[in-house]
Design a protein around this motif. Structure first.
Motif, PDB file in Angstrom:
ATOM      1  N   SER A  65      32.569  40.909   3.030  1.00 57.83           N
ATOM      2  CA  SER A  65      31.495  39.998   3.403  1.00 57.83           C
ATOM      3  C   SER A  65      30.661  40.622   4.518  1.00 57.83           C
ATOM      4  N   ARG A  66      31.284  41.469   5.321  1.00 63.67           N
ATOM      5  CA  ARG A  66      30.486  42.123   6.364  1.00 63.67           C
ATOM      6  C   ARG A  66      29.419  43.020   5.749  1.00 63.67           C
ATOM      7  N   ASP A  67      29.825  43.796   4.751  1.00 63.82           N
ATOM      8  CA  ASP A  67      28.856  44.687   4.109  1.00 63.82           C
ATOM      9  C   ASP A  67      27.760  43.884   3.421  1.00 63.82           C
ATOM     10  N   ARG A  68      28.174  42.791   2.786  1.00 64.43           N
ATOM     11  CA  ARG A  68      27.161  41.975   2.095  1.00 64.43           C
ATOM     12  C   ARG A  68      26.131  41.449   3.083  1.00 64.43           C
ATOM     13  N   ARG A  69      26.650  40.985   4.234  1.00 63.12           N
ATOM     14  CA  ARG A  69      25.710  40.461   5.228  1.00 63.12           C
ATOM     15  C   ARG A  69      24.790  41.560   5.736  1.00 63.12           C
ATOM     16  N   ALA A  70      25.355  42.742   5.930  1.00 67.74           N
ATOM     17  CA  ALA A  70      24.532  43.854   6.408  1.00 67.74           C
ATOM     18  C   ALA A  70      23.430  44.173   5.390  1.00 67.74           C
ATOM     19  N   ALA A  71      23.792  44.153   4.120  1.00 68.59           N
ATOM     20  CA  ALA A  71      22.802  44.452   3.078  1.00 68.59           C
ATOM     21  C   ALA A  71      21.680  43.425   3.111  1.00 68.59           C
ATOM     22  N   HIS A  72      22.047  42.168   3.208  1.00 72.05           N
ATOM     23  CA  HIS A  72      21.013  41.130   3.226  1.00 72.05           C
ATOM     24  C   HIS A  72      20.167  41.219   4.500  1.00 72.05           C
ATOM     25  N   ARG A  73      20.825  41.563   5.611  1.00 76.37           N
ATOM     26  CA  ARG A  73      20.058  41.662   6.851  1.00 76.37           C
ATOM     27  C   ARG A  73      18.991  42.742   6.701  1.00 76.37           C
ATOM     28  N   ALA A  74      19.407  43.872   6.158  1.00 79.12           N
ATOM     29  CA  ALA A  74      18.448  44.962   5.973  1.00 79.12           C
ATOM     30  C   ALA A  74      17.328  44.525   5.031  1.00 79.12           C
ATOM     31  N   LEU A  75      17.688  43.826   3.990  1.00 78.94           N
ATOM     32  CA  LEU A  75      16.661  43.373   3.036  1.00 78.94           C
ATOM     33  C   LEU A  75      15.709  42.375   3.696  1.00 78.94           C
ATOM     34  N   ALA A  76      16.266  41.506   4.559  1.00 82.13           N
ATOM     35  CA  ALA A  76      15.399  40.541   5.259  1.00 82.13           C
ATOM     36  C   ALA A  76      14.410  41.294   6.132  1.00 82.13           C
ATOM     37  N   GLU A  77      14.918  42.328   6.789  1.00 83.25           N
ATOM     38  CA  GLU A  77      14.046  43.064   7.716  1.00 83.25           C
ATOM     39  C   GLU A  77      12.904  43.768   6.997  1.00 83.25           C
ATOM     40  N   VAL A  78      13.115  44.170   5.779  1.00 88.21           N
ATOM     41  CA  VAL A  78      12.049  44.906   5.088  1.00 88.21           C
ATOM     42  C   VAL A  78      11.222  43.984   4.177  1.00 88.21           C
ATOM     43  N   THR A  79      11.530  42.691   4.198  1.00 83.91           N
ATOM     44  CA  THR A  79      10.740  41.767   3.379  1.00 83.91           C
ATOM     45  C   THR A  79       9.637  41.163   4.239  1.00 83.91           C
ATOM     46  N   ASP A  80       8.424  41.239   3.772  1.00 85.67           N
ATOM     47  CA  ASP A  80       7.266  40.783   4.539  1.00 85.67           C
ATOM     48  C   ASP A  80       7.268  39.260   4.633  1.00 85.67           C
ATOM     49  N   GLU A  81       7.272  38.770   5.872  1.00 85.47           N
ATOM     50  CA  GLU A  81       7.377  37.329   6.057  1.00 85.47           C
ATOM     51  C   GLU A  81       6.196  36.589   5.452  1.00 85.47           C
ATOM     52  N   ARG A  82       5.002  37.199   5.579  1.00 84.60           N
ATOM     53  CA  ARG A  82       3.842  36.481   5.066  1.00 84.60           C
ATOM     54  C   ARG A  82       3.782  36.522   3.546  1.00 84.60           C
ATOM     55  N   ALA A  83       4.094  37.691   2.998  1.00 88.00           N
ATOM     56  CA  ALA A  83       3.966  37.834   1.545  1.00 88.00           C
ATOM     57  C   ALA A  83       5.088  37.096   0.821  1.00 88.00           C
ATOM     58  N   ASP A  84       6.243  37.093   1.419  1.00 91.82           N
ATOM     59  CA  ASP A  84       7.382  36.561   0.681  1.00 91.82           C
ATOM     60  C   ASP A  84       8.337  35.799   1.586  1.00 91.82           C
ATOM     61  N   PRO A  85       7.818  34.717   2.180  1.00 92.14           N
ATOM     62  CA  PRO A  85       8.629  34.025   3.203  1.00 92.14           C
ATOM     63  C   PRO A  85       9.927  33.454   2.647  1.00 92.14           C
ATOM     64  N   VAL A  86       9.872  32.974   1.427  1.00 87.35           N
ATOM     65  CA  VAL A  86      11.054  32.326   0.888  1.00 87.35           C
ATOM     66  C   VAL A  86      12.178  33.339   0.699  1.00 87.35           C
ATOM     67  N   ARG A  87      11.809  34.462   0.122  1.00 84.71           N
ATOM     68  CA  ARG A  87      12.846  35.460  -0.121  1.00 84.71           C
ATOM     69  C   ARG A  87      13.435  35.975   1.191  1.00 84.71           C
ATOM     70  N   ARG A  88      12.550  36.126   2.175  1.00 85.12           N
ATOM     71  CA  ARG A  88      13.041  36.599   3.463  1.00 85.12           C
ATOM     72  C   ARG A  88      14.012  35.587   4.061  1.00 85.12           C
ATOM     73  N   ALA A  89      13.632  34.320   3.966  1.00 86.62           N
ATOM     74  CA  ALA A  89      14.514  33.282   4.508  1.00 86.62           C
ATOM     75  C   ALA A  89      15.861  33.322   3.796  1.00 86.62           C
ATOM     76  N   TRP A  90      15.792  33.543   2.514  1.00 86.65           N
ATOM     77  CA  TRP A  90      17.032  33.551   1.741  1.00 86.65           C
ATOM     78  C   TRP A  90      17.932  34.712   2.179  1.00 86.65           C
TER      79      TRP A  90
END
Ligand SMILES: Nc1ncnc2c1ncn2[C@@H]1O[C@H](COP(=O)(O)OP(=O)(O)OP(=O)(O)O)[C@@H](O)[C@H]1O
Ligand SMILES: [Mg+2]
Length: 930
Positions: A345-370
């Motif tokens: 679960s640690r690795d999974r969280r790290a993967a999602h954290r990295a994905l959140a960081e590279v997801t543009d908040e304005r272009a894709d707020p929902v996905r980033r929130a997810w």
């Protein structure tokens, strides 16, 4: 969102719209023939659907690929579900429709803006799901004008719900376009229920052996090989993958461990084993790809960079598991789930954290929130609040299911118990509106894990009651809604009153089935409420309805009249979204007031249509049909019934065929009427919809009176009139009972019924009620009074629009005159009756009048009113023909009936053929007047 058509063949490159290199399919001749038949028909202008079902790895995607290969001249559109917990509304639909975006402008404006809103291209009111469905149908239809379409929707079990619902709708409404719509599904959910299916099963032995041979790394004896074939049950993926992951000893055991359910589990395990051997870097890269639902290589590479596992190309050791070119594609969906589920679960969280960081908040707020939510280790108010905002945004786009899912996620991350309960209740409410009843109840359950205060507990109870009512109009709902109303009383009296209205409506539907007195219970509770000051129209309605039950018609009449006046007035409430809105026509029924009934019903119908409140629309349309039938406009009633049926077909609302029952009874069509009322009674008893039982009995009385079967009419009317609730149905049954009593010599029962009817009439005071009462009284009165009473009945009823009632007055008067030997006068009345019945289409009563006329010595030809040819039309054709005759264009008819204009055109050609006409104008003469 990405195509999840990951089940490519070894060596296939990417996915998407391009053709792939296809393997030779072993042993699929019959399946291929079915697919080719659908394609051939679509090419020739008859759209078709096929749902390929079967377990993981059985070869559904391979068959879909095969269809692509054989679809010469077709334009191919693909979409699919993706392995992710992420619920993004309309994601798959977006994927399917994006290539057609340049055709959006060709749709009618509301459909165009619905799709633009849904796809986030413009802001607008949340569009109704069925409007979106119609728009997608229209878009595909427009595109198929140019070139036939092959639409592939794979991995249905992982589709976002909103897309699944819309695509299921589209699949059911396809007609004369040039579209082949193919689904691949492990388990087709209820959205695809009832569509044509193709079960894909394992390969036959010889084919399985042929598939297995090249993958075996060891020579195996025939017995072992046969055992593998047997135990994999010919599943191609298992045959191809398992031997790779297993050691020779395991193989020698003939897989031994495999059982039915664990087949795909075993394949996933075999993938897991391969993943476990990867380097840490490759494994992390695979995990990030699995956590990223879009399949966008740029996003993957940026996220991987953040994690220090740089991703330009996939390292060699990932070949056979992951392909990265212009998209990121897994060898098979099971690779993705193995990679995701196998990670810590640690690795999974790290993967999602990295994905959140590279997801543009304005272009894709929902996905980033997810992604942020998936990266959170525990409660995190900031992320929860972001999810909540995303939910609002999703809801604004009509994405109810996504909004619910986002809120559900927010709930899980909310530490503060009170706030968690608030969010859970909000999620429950949205789920209810989205028709996701199970999820709604689950969320209520979550809310209740907190210590709810009285107001929140009341809201939770209300939601449970609303779910019970919405899911079946059954007997469970009334006590639940009443309990919720009781709880709301102290904290929110206005909401309590509206909830009592809902409870009252639910109790009306439940009728007598559950246990006597529920309507009475609700009504008594209402009577104890402090008066609303100043009363809103809904308060007047509630007080009137409750008084009706507790104190009777005359006491209730003034209140009901005030409520009705408020709803009739131009600024009266007509919110199509109000859960109790349909109750506003009940006073019109109770008071035999056809005019307010008509006005309010028209208003409710229009607002329910505008609001896209399709779950409620069938109730409003049913009321429309019943009123039209009362007025002898059987064609208009037919149209309303057909429209209600169309809506019911797409929404799955459970409601008895009230309109059709009354119509069949008035027409005197015995077989149809009996079949409808028998099945309705059956379904009503099972579903707790008691009102339908009473209704069926009343219509049976009408039918039997028309057919001159007075004993049967007596029995049915007696039951219907006796049954509580003593509202409008029991009152409508009274004149039937008086008539049947008079004919069968049941003087006491008749007199009693007449007395009750007179009460009804004095409370109502309308020509309808007074006229029918005068007619009924005439039947039971002394000869010297009867003629005057009949005259009064004729006079009053001729002032109403209720032609069947007027015709029945003529008939009864004529019958009475004939029995007194006044043949000439009798003939005049009977002739009027006969002509009216024949013109309306009330064949049973027409025949009864004809026989009476014969008895006076006048012979009349039997008449059927409808030109013979229109009887050949199907109900749908009849409906289309009437709408076109009334001046609607094909697209307008399409909107009304949820069909593409092309399909309407196609039906119209068939209608012209059947009626031997060549133009729309000729429909006027070819159809019965209406
Ligand atoms: N009839 C066949 N002959 C040869 N190979 C086949 C056949 N059917 C499927 N395969 C191969 O088996 C593997 C699994 O098939 P496929 O991906 O189509 O399964 P699926 O039913 O779509 O599974 P899932 O439910 O997991 O998506 C693929 O590599 C495919 O090429
Ligand atoms: Mg597949």
């Amino acid at each position: 969102m990405s195509s999840a058509l990951d089940g490519g063949v070894p060596g296939s490159r990417g996915s998407g719209v391009r053709r792939r290199q296809r393997p030779v399919l072993l042993g699929r001749d019959a399946e291929c023939a079915s697919l080719e038949a659908v394609l051939a028909a679509a090419g020739a202008g008859e759209s078709g659907v096929l749902v390929l079902c079967g377990e993981a790895g059985v070869g559904k995607t391979a068959l879909l690929d095969h269809a692509v290969g054989t679809a010469r001249g077709f334009r191919v559109l693909r979409a699919g579900g993706v392995e992710s917990e992420m619920e993004l509304d309309f994601a798959a639909l977006h994927q399917l429709c994006v290539p057609l975006a340049d055709r959006l402008g060709e749709l009618p404006a509301p459909q165009c803006s619905a799709l633009e809103t849904v796809f986030g291209r413009s802001a607008g009111a949340p569009p109704d799901r069925f409007l979106v469905g119609l728009a997608v149908l229209g878009l595909l239809s427009v595109a198929s004008d140019e070139q036939p379409l092959l639409c592939l929707v794979d991995d249905v079990q992982r589709l976002d719900r909103a897309s699944a619902q819309v695509l299921g709708f589209v699949a059911r409404r396809l007609g004369a376009e040039r579209i082949a719509l193919l689904f691949g599904a492990r388990l087709p959910g209820r959205e695809l229920e009832g569509l044509p299916r193709l079960e894909v099963t394992g390969l036959h032995e010889a084919d399985a052996r042929a598939l297995l041979a090249p993958v075996l790394r060891y020579a195996l004896d025939d017995r072992t090989r046969d055992r593998i074939v047997l135990e994999t049950r010919g599943n191609p993926l298992t045959l191809l993958e398992l031997p790779r992951g297993l050691a020779i000893e395991q193989l020698a055991d003939g897989l031994g461990v495999l059982t039915g359910e664990s087949l795909s589990g075993s394949v996933e395990e075999s993938f897991s084993a391969r993943i476990a051997e990867l380097s840490d870097e490759s494994r992390m890269l695979l995990l990030v790809a699995a956590a990223e639902p879009v399949g966008d290589p740029a996003v993957l590479s940026r996220a991987a960079e953040r994690l220090g596992v740089g991703a330009g190309d996939a390292p060699d050791e990932l070949s056979g598991l992951l392909t990265i070119d212009h998209r990121v594609t897994f060898r098979h969906p099971l690779v993705r789930s193995a990679a995701y589920r196998g990670a810590t679960s640690r690795d999974r969280r790290a993967a999602h954290r990295a994905l959140a960081e590279v997801t543009d908040e304005r272009a894709d707020p929902v996905r980033r929130a997810w992604h942020r939510a998936s990266a959170a280790a525990g409660p995190d108010e900031e992320v929860a609040a972001e999810l909540e905002r995303s939910a609002d945004r999703a809801r604004a786009r009509g994405g109810l299911a996504a909004a619910a899912a986002l809120l559900q996620r927010a709930v899980a991350l909310t530490g503060d118990t009170a706030r968690r309960a608030d969010r859970a209740l909000a999620a429950a409410r949205i789920s209810l509106h989205a028709g996701e009843f199970d999820m709604a109840l689950r969320m209520v359950g979550v809310a209740r894990t907190a210590d709810l205060d009285e107001l929140h507990e009341a809201r939770a109870a209300l939601l449970c009651g609303q779910v019970a009512f919405a899911s079946g109009h059954g007997a469970d709902a009334p006590p639940m809604l009443a309990a919720a109303a009781r709880r709301l009383r102290p904290s929110d009296p206005a909401a309590a009153r509206e909830t009592y209205l809902e409870a009252w409506g639910a109790a009306l539907f439940a009728g007598e089935l559950p246990a006597a007195g529920r309507l009475l219970d609700v009504s008594r509770a209402v009577a104890e409420l402090p008066p609303a000051d100043p009363p809103r129209p809904s308060d007047l309605l509630l007080d009137g309805l409750a008084t009706l039950v507790t104190a009777g018609r005359s006491a209730a009449a003034p209140l009901l009249r005030r409520a009705t006046a408020a709803f009739v007035s131009p600024d009266g409430t007509s919110d199509g979204d109000l859960p109790w809105g349909w109750l506003t026509t009940v006073p019109g029924n109770v008071l035999w007031d056809e005019h307010s009934w008509e006005t309010i019903n028209a208003r409710q119908l229009a607002s329910a249509r505008d609001a896209g409140a399709l779950a409620r629309l069938p109730i409003d349309l049913t009321a429309t049909a019943i009123l039209a039938a009362w007025r002898g406009d059987l064609a208009g009633a037919d149209a309303a019934v057909a429209e209600a049926d169309t809506v019911i077909e797409v929404t799955g609302t459970r409601i008895a065929p009230f309109g059709a029952m009354f119509l069949a009874a008035l027409r005197g069509w015995e077989d149809q009427a009996t079949a409808l009322s028998d099945s309705s009674i059956d379904a009503a008893v099972r579903g707790g919809q008691g009102i339908a039982v009473q209704y069926a009995r009343w219509t049976r009385a009408v039918l039997c009176n028309g057919l001159s079967r007075y004993d049967q009419a007596f029995a049915a009317a007696h039951q219907a009139a006796a049954e509580a609730p003593q509202l409008f149905l029991s009152a409508w049954a009274l004149p039937e009972l008086v008539e049947a009593s008079a004919m069968t010599g049941n003087a006491d029962v008749g007199a009693d019924a007449l007395e009750r009817l007179a009460d009804v009439a004095s409370a109502a005071g309308t020509d309808w009620a007074e006229g029918v009462t005068a007619r009924s009284r005439a039947l039971l009165s002394a000869p010297e009074d009867a003629a005057d009473l009949f005259d009064e009945a004729l006079d009053r009823l001729s002032r109403t629009k209720l032609r069947p009632e007027l015709a029945r007055a003529h008939l009864l008067y004529g019958e009475w005159l004939r029995r007194r030997g006044r043949r000439v006068q009798a003939r005049t009345q009977l002739r009027s009756a006969h002509e009216m019945f024949a013109a309306i289409g009330m064949e049973g009563f027409a025949e009864r009048s004809r026989r009476e006329l014969l008895a006076t010595g006048e012979s009349v030809r039997k008449r059927t009113r409808e030109p013979a040819a229109t009887q050949d039309l199907t109900p749908q054709e009849r409906q289309i023909a009437m709408l076109v005759r009334d001046g609607m264009s094909n697209p307008e008819v399409g909107v009304r009936l949820f069909l593409s204009p092309r399909t309407v055109e196609w039906h119209l050609r068939k209608i012209f053929d059947k009626l031997s006409i060549t133009s729309r104008r000729q429909l006027r003469d070819a159809l019965p007047p209406g």
